[in-house]
Design a protein around this motif. Structure first.
Motif, PDB file in Angstrom:
ATOM      1  N   MET A   1       0.634  -1.282  -0.041  1.00 35.59           N
ATOM      2  CA  MET A   1       0.290   0.362   0.075  1.00 35.59           C
ATOM      3  C   MET A   1       0.746   0.723   0.605  1.00 35.59           C
ATOM      4  SD  MET A   1      -3.011   1.316   2.904  1.00 35.59           S
ATOM      5  CE  MET A   1      -3.733   0.038   2.360  1.00 35.59           C
ATOM      6  N   HIS A   2       0.363   2.459  -0.881  1.00 31.06           N
ATOM      7  CA  HIS A   2       1.324   3.646  -1.232  1.00 31.06           C
ATOM      8  C   HIS A   2       0.917   4.430   0.547  1.00 31.06           C
ATOM      9  CE1 HIS A   2       2.862   7.091  -2.208  1.00 31.06           C
ATOM     10  NE2 HIS A   2       1.662   7.667  -2.167  1.00 31.06           N
ATOM     11  N   LEU A   3       2.185   4.885   0.832  1.00 28.12           N
ATOM     12  CA  LEU A   3       2.087   5.425   2.667  1.00 28.12           C
ATOM     13  C   LEU A   3       2.353   6.731   2.438  1.00 28.12           C
ATOM     14  CD1 LEU A   3       4.815   3.183   4.121  1.00 28.12           C
ATOM     15  CD2 LEU A   3       2.070   3.188   4.397  1.00 28.12           C
ATOM     16  N   ILE A   4       1.486   7.086   3.281  1.00 36.31           N
ATOM     17  CA  ILE A   4       1.985   8.819   2.567  1.00 36.31           C
ATOM     18  C   ILE A   4       2.797   9.994   3.526  1.00 36.31           C
ATOM     19  CG2 ILE A   4      -0.426  10.759   2.918  1.00 36.31           C
ATOM     20  CD1 ILE A   4      -2.255   8.545   2.994  1.00 36.31           C
ATOM     21  N   SER A   5       3.421  10.575   3.200  1.00 38.01           N
ATOM     22  CA  SER A   5       4.039  12.001   4.263  1.00 38.01           C
ATOM     23  C   SER A   5       3.364  12.663   4.761  1.00 38.01           C
ATOM     24  CB  SER A   5       4.769  13.041   2.957  1.00 38.01           C
ATOM     25  OG  SER A   5       5.562  14.204   3.577  1.00 38.01           O
ATOM     26  N   PRO A   6       3.163  12.686   5.796  1.00 43.69           N
ATOM     27  CA  PRO A   6       2.381  13.152   7.203  1.00 43.69           C
ATOM     28  C   PRO A   6       2.030  14.530   7.218  1.00 43.69           C
ATOM     29  CG  PRO A   6       3.935  11.408   8.393  1.00 43.69           C
ATOM     30  CD  PRO A   6       3.773  12.012   6.529  1.00 43.69           C
ATOM     31  N   LEU A  39      -4.865   6.950   9.898  1.00 43.38           N
ATOM     32  CA  LEU A  39      -4.986   4.988  10.049  1.00 43.38           C
ATOM     33  C   LEU A  39      -3.593   5.019   9.917  1.00 43.38           C
ATOM     34  CD1 LEU A  39      -6.114   2.818  10.566  1.00 43.38           C
ATOM     35  CD2 LEU A  39      -5.558   2.553   7.766  1.00 43.38           C
ATOM     36  N   PHE A  40      -2.647   4.757  11.123  1.00 39.94           N
ATOM     37  CA  PHE A  40      -1.542   4.557  10.897  1.00 39.94           C
ATOM     38  C   PHE A  40      -1.258   2.751  10.924  1.00 39.94           C
ATOM     39  CE2 PHE A  40      -2.124   8.250  12.951  1.00 39.94           C
ATOM     40  CZ  PHE A  40      -1.298   8.859  12.083  1.00 39.94           C
ATOM     41  N   ASP A  41       0.380   1.994  10.195  1.00 44.84           N
ATOM     42  CA  ASP A  41       0.284   0.499  10.503  1.00 44.84           C
ATOM     43  C   ASP A  41       1.560   0.432  11.599  1.00 44.84           C
ATOM     44  OD1 ASP A  41       3.374   1.810  10.277  1.00 44.84           O
ATOM     45  OD2 ASP A  41       3.126   0.706   7.734  1.00 44.84           O
ATOM     46  N   GLY A  42       1.667  -0.663  11.716  1.00 46.85           N
ATOM     47  CA  GLY A  42       2.060  -0.499  12.979  1.00 46.85           C
ATOM     48  C   GLY A  42       3.287   0.298  13.406  1.00 46.85           C
ATOM     49  N   ARG A  45       3.524   4.496  10.279  1.00 43.56           N
ATOM     50  CA  ARG A  45       3.406   4.702   9.321  1.00 43.56           C
ATOM     51  C   ARG A  45       1.894   5.644   8.640  1.00 43.56           C
ATOM     52  NH1 ARG A  45       7.531   1.353   5.852  1.00 43.56           N
ATOM     53  NH2 ARG A  45       5.588  -0.168   6.673  1.00 43.56           N
ATOM     54  N   LEU A  46       1.952   6.840   8.520  1.00 42.71           N
ATOM     55  CA  LEU A  46       0.733   7.015   7.257  1.00 42.71           C
ATOM     56  C   LEU A  46       0.388   5.995   6.485  1.00 42.71           C
ATOM     57  CD1 LEU A  46      -1.682   8.858   8.576  1.00 42.71           C
ATOM     58  CD2 LEU A  46      -0.978  10.484   7.044  1.00 42.71           C
ATOM     59  N   ASP A 188      -2.961  -1.819  13.124  1.00 45.47           N
ATOM     60  CA  ASP A 188      -3.322  -0.720  12.721  1.00 45.47           C
ATOM     61  C   ASP A 188      -3.619   0.100  13.954  1.00 45.47           C
ATOM     62  OD1 ASP A 188      -2.271  -0.927   9.511  1.00 45.47           O
ATOM     63  OD2 ASP A 188      -4.196  -1.290   9.129  1.00 45.47           O
ATOM     64  N   SER A 189      -3.465   1.671  14.208  1.00 47.40           N
ATOM     65  CA  SER A 189      -4.661   2.331  14.711  1.00 47.40           C
ATOM     66  C   SER A 189      -4.978   3.483  14.002  1.00 47.40           C
ATOM     67  CB  SER A 189      -3.296   3.222  15.874  1.00 47.40           C
ATOM     68  OG  SER A 189      -2.083   3.908  15.353  1.00 47.40           O
ATOM     69  N   LEU A 190      -5.572   4.341  14.541  1.00 48.37           N
ATOM     70  CA  LEU A 190      -6.650   5.191  14.159  1.00 48.37           C
ATOM     71  C   LEU A 190      -7.100   6.282  14.929  1.00 48.37           C
ATOM     72  CD1 LEU A 190      -8.185   5.383  11.905  1.00 48.37           C
ATOM     73  CD2 LEU A 190     -10.534   4.384  12.948  1.00 48.37           C
ATOM     74  N   ALA A 191      -5.999   7.222  14.320  1.00 48.15           N
ATOM     75  CA  ALA A 191      -6.528   8.882  15.747  1.00 48.15           C
ATOM     76  C   ALA A 191      -7.892   9.409  14.622  1.00 48.15           C
ATOM     77  CB  ALA A 191      -5.704   9.788  15.663  1.00 48.15           C
TER      78      ALA A 191
END
Length: 201
Positions: A1-6, A39-42, A45-46, A188-191
């Motif tokens: 999955m493409h990760l996003i620059s926060p 949504l962040f991975d383990g 990373r966003l 994942d964590s979600l904020a």
């Protein structure tokens, strides 16, 4: 999955959410809500960034009005039950002011079990946007890895019954937002950072 620059993406998302909410501001004293779900991975990373704007329910209108006049003499009205957290749901029904399903997570098939979460430790807080720009009431809730795991998170609500791991009635739901679907895996964590902007015009 493409990760996003926060940093830049987060700011862009907040601007997009605010632009959508700004169109809802009425004449006089206005209150609109907007925010972002992250949504962040383990590894922290966003993975996904979702801007949203909310609908404040009839119960939310009563809540805000009640807070404004609470304890002011001579009537010294009692304060309404304070908002204390958020809950997540799977329904993508458009938010509504009064309809039970549209205003809350009232359907047992909608509520995501275990998603009742308190506001993060330093929230709510206020953010003064500057002279003539209004003030945000900022609410934030984080769901850690292993909590509220679900592949179709489509809605979030601010409630006054966070401690109850169950559906929430319309009377206990102050605001609801519909999200672009979030797939929260077990790692994942979600904020969710949610602003209620007050601006007198």
């Amino acid at each position: 999955m493409h990760l996003i620059s926060p940093a830049d993406e987060r700011l862009d998302a907040l601007h997009a959410a605010h632009d959508a909410a700004r169109a809802l501001i009425p004449d006089g004293v206005g209150l609109v809500g907007y925010g972002i779900a992250e949504l962040f991975d383990g590894d922290g990373r966003l993975k996904q960034l979702v801007p949203f704007h909310n609908l404040i329910t009839d119960a939310g209108d009563l809540y805000v009005a009640g807070k404004i006049i609470a304890a002011i003499a001579p009537a010294s009205a009692s304060a309404p039950t304070a908002a204390n957290g958020m809950k997540l749901g799977t329904a993508s029904t458009a938010a509504g002011k009064t309809s039970t399903g549209a205003a809350s997570l009232a359907a047992s098939s909608d509520y995501i079990s275990g998603s009742n979460a308190a506001f993060d430790s330093s929230y709510p807080q206020t953010a003064n946007l500057g002279a003539g720009l209004g003030v945000n009431s900022v609410h934030k809730t984080t769901w850690a890895a292993g909590t509220a795991t679900n592949s179709t998170i489509n809605s979030v609500v601010i409630v006054n019954d966070q401690a109850t791991n169950a559906t929430t009635t319309t009377a206990n739901t102050y605001s609801r937002a519909v999200l672009t679907t979030v797939n929260k895996t077990s790692s994942d964590s979600l904020a969710v950072t949610w602003n209620w902007k007050s601006l007198g015009t």
